[in-house]
Design an enzyme around this catalytic site. Structure first.
Site, short mmCIF file in Angstrom:
data_model
loop_
_atom_site.label_atom_id
_atom_site.label_comp_id
_atom_site.label_asym_id
_atom_site.label_seq_id
_atom_site.Cartn_x
_atom_site.Cartn_y
_atom_site.Cartn_z
N ARG A 90 -4.24 44.66 69.46
CA ARG A 90 -4.89 45.49 68.43
C ARG A 90 -6.26 44.94 68.10
O ARG A 90 -7.23 45.71 67.96
CB ARG A 90 -4.02 45.53 67.17
N ASN A 144 3.19 53.47 66.93
CA ASN A 144 1.89 54.13 66.91
C ASN A 144 1.27 54.17 68.30
O ASN A 144 1.58 53.31 69.14
CB ASN A 144 0.96 53.40 65.93
N CYS A 165 6.36 58.81 59.75
CA CYS A 165 5.22 58.10 59.18
C CYS A 165 5.35 58.15 57.67
O CYS A 165 5.79 59.17 57.12
CB CYS A 165 3.92 58.76 59.63
N ASP A 166 4.99 57.08 57.01
CA ASP A 166 5.09 57.07 55.55
C ASP A 166 3.84 57.60 54.86
O ASP A 166 3.83 57.81 53.65
CB ASP A 166 5.40 55.66 55.04
N HIS A 195 -1.55 61.24 61.15
CA HIS A 195 -2.81 60.66 60.66
C HIS A 195 -3.97 61.66 60.73
O HIS A 195 -5.13 61.27 60.78
CB HIS A 195 -3.17 59.37 61.41
N TYR A 244 -6.23 58.84 56.46
CA TYR A 244 -6.86 58.51 57.74
C TYR A 244 -8.02 59.44 58.09
O TYR A 244 -8.82 59.13 58.97
CB TYR A 244 -5.82 58.52 58.85
#
Length: 445
Positions: A90, A144, A165-166, A195, A244
């Protein structure tokens, strides 16, 4: 009932186990199998779970294994929460993108594409194994980029894979709270991709309360999204976007903030979690206390660059409690016990959004029962949102095509077509940059 958690050495696994400890209903999970490639991480997380279990009665039995096939056999539910390349991957996603002046966030823009390119082949292999070893299992995908990965797995598992997804849940909860409504009593009109979605209405007792919020500048500016996007912009949109979308609506500011940050989010989490695993492994360590402290720091710094750019200040205390584990538990209970409920999930479109084909995975409210998740009918998106959704879905399809074919040119196309990558030449350099730092992308030729 047996639950297998892939990525079982991951930091957020204790959230899931904690939710399971609170479930006393008939047909609850009695066996949890953790699978991870890293035996050391499995050991650390198992210690945290053991301390959680010691504070509860009749806790689900936990076992751990590095053998994927063993973990999958006989599973009723499979949670997929893997991170291909780890947090080092990442951090590299962020670094390569920012060097080209574009966003490296793990699910949005160049970083999300890079993460998807190395994750999809692994997720597809998992889906094939589930179909062979646990054909009756339901897969709940946390991995993800959630929408993209869920779509990749759905090509092998059909509607038996559901992405969660939260973020939409948290957004709906914040809107309901500021309106003085009980989130459990509210219907959230939310639609988009993972997102990349918008709340267009929030109904309580049949009445849409969102216009009242949009008409009140003081109320609108009092919660996270109002602070992040600004009152004027939300009123112009006539909707409340997922957090997002800040990366799209304020892209230049977000990229600049990430470039100027002492550490990117991935680098911060990499260092933080390395300390966590070291501390938990120390003799006499109180594993649960160490985990709690680390989690609080992690949640408090979430999207900190965006909030700093917007002058939004610190996160509200009520937003630090997580939530995706509650969505997962509610989904699992609805399917296992036919406890019908409504949840915002990532599922195949069917005929929900006419601008996308039936197999495109979207994020919308779904009615959930023993037969799975069924997307509800929603009103069309406005043109500006439709354009963004279609553009990003097209990019996801190119990622899937590149992952399936190994074509470097298709990967370049995926990057070049994304709204946040503004140059074909940049796209070509991104592909080469990512191939240099990610051995898992050697398949792109």
């Amino acid at each position: 009932m047996k639950l297998t958690i892939l990525g079982g050495g991951g930091f957020r696994v204790p959230l899931v186990y904690g939710a399971l400890l609170g479930d006393r209903g008939e047909g609850r999970v009695t066996e949890v199998v953790l699978h991870d490639l890293d035996a050391g991480r499995l050991t650390a997380v198992t210690r945290v779970l053991a301390e959680q279990a010691s504070q509860a009665e009749d806790a689900p039995v936990v076992t751990a294994t590095t053998d994927l096939d063993e973990a999958l056999r006989g599973a009723d539910f499979v949670f997929s929460a893997i991170r291909v390349g780890g947090l080092e991957g990442r951090a590299n996603d962020e670094r390569v993108a920012l060097a080209e002046g574009v966003l490296g966030q793990e699910t949005v823009g160049a970083g999300g594409i890079a993460y998807g390119l190395r994750t999809v082949p692994v997720a597809v292999d998992i889906a094939r194994r589930v179909a062979r070893l646990a054909p009756d299992a339901w897969v709940i995908n946390f991995t993800n980029p959630a929408g993209l990965v869920t779509e990749a797995m759905s090509r092998h598992l059909g509607d038996r894979v559901i992405g969660i997804c939260d973020s939409p849940v948290g957004l709906g909860r914040r809107i309901a709270r500021v309106l003085g409504a009980d989130p459990r009593e509210a219907w959230i009109d939310y639609v988009g991709l993972n997102h990349l979605g918008w709340v267009r209405g929030l109904r309580v007792a049949g009445r849409d309360e969102l216009p009242r919020l949009l008409a009140d500048p003081e109320l609108l500016g009092s919660f996270e999204e109002g602070k992040l996007f600004g009152v004027d912009w939300l009123q112009s949109l006539g909707a409340i976007p997922n957090e997002y979308l800040h990366y799209y609506y304020f892209n230049r500011e977000a990229v600049r903030a990430y470039q100027q940050a002492e550490k990117t989010r991935g680098a911060f989490l990499h260092d933080q979690q390395a300390r966590f695993y070291d501390e938990v492994g120390a003799p006499g360590a109180k594993a649960l206390d160490v985990w709690d402290h680390t989690r609080a720091e992690r949640e408090a710094t979430y999207m900190s660059e965006n909030r700093e750019t917007a002058g939004a200040g610190e996160r509200d205390a009520d937003d630090l409690s997580g939530g995706y584990e509650k969505v997962a538990l509610a989904l699992m209970r609805a399917i296992a016990r036919d406890e019908r409920t409504t949840l915002i999930l990532n599922v195949r479109n069917q005929s929900t959004l006419s601008v996308l084909d039936n197999d495109a995975v979207i994020e919308v409210p779904c009615l959930v029962d023993a037969n799975g998740a069924h997307p509800v009918t929603v009103a069309p998106l406005p043109d500006h949102a439709t354009g963004l959704v279609c553009a990003v879905k097209a990019v996801e399809r190119e990622v899937l095509a590149a992952a399936g074919s190994g074509s470097r040119e298709t990967a370049v196309k995926a990057f070049a077509l994304h709204p946040l990558v503004d140059s074909v030449n940049v796209a070509r350099r991104l592909v080469e940059g990512y191939r240099e730092v990610h051995p898992g992308l050697a398949y792109l030729r």
